[in-house]
Write a protein that holds these residues in place. Structure first.
Motif: not given
Length: 57
Positions: A11-32
């Motif tokens: 979707n070309g979105t920013k990490w901070r714009a992840l929908p609430v269905e996903f894990p916390d954006w910071l946790a997802a970004y750190r994992f990535f």
């Protein structure tokens, strides 16, 4: 976490714009970042993501 990475990529979105269905954006970004930094190249990381998504355990 894989779904969050695919969502950002697709979707070309920013990490901070992840929908609430996903894990916390910071946790997802750190994992990535950890996963990306362990791979030999960005292409290897992308290939690993698609492989994991296509062939779940």
């Amino acid at each position: 976490m894989i779904d969050a990475m695919l969502y950002v990529n697709d979707n070309g979105t920013k990490w901070r714009a992840l929908p609430v269905e996903f894990p916390d954006w910071l946790a997802a970004y750190r994992f990535f970042r950890r996963w990306r930094d362990q791979e030999d190249s960005p292409q290897d990381a992308e290939r690993a993501i698609w492989h994991a998504y296509s062939f779940p355990d």
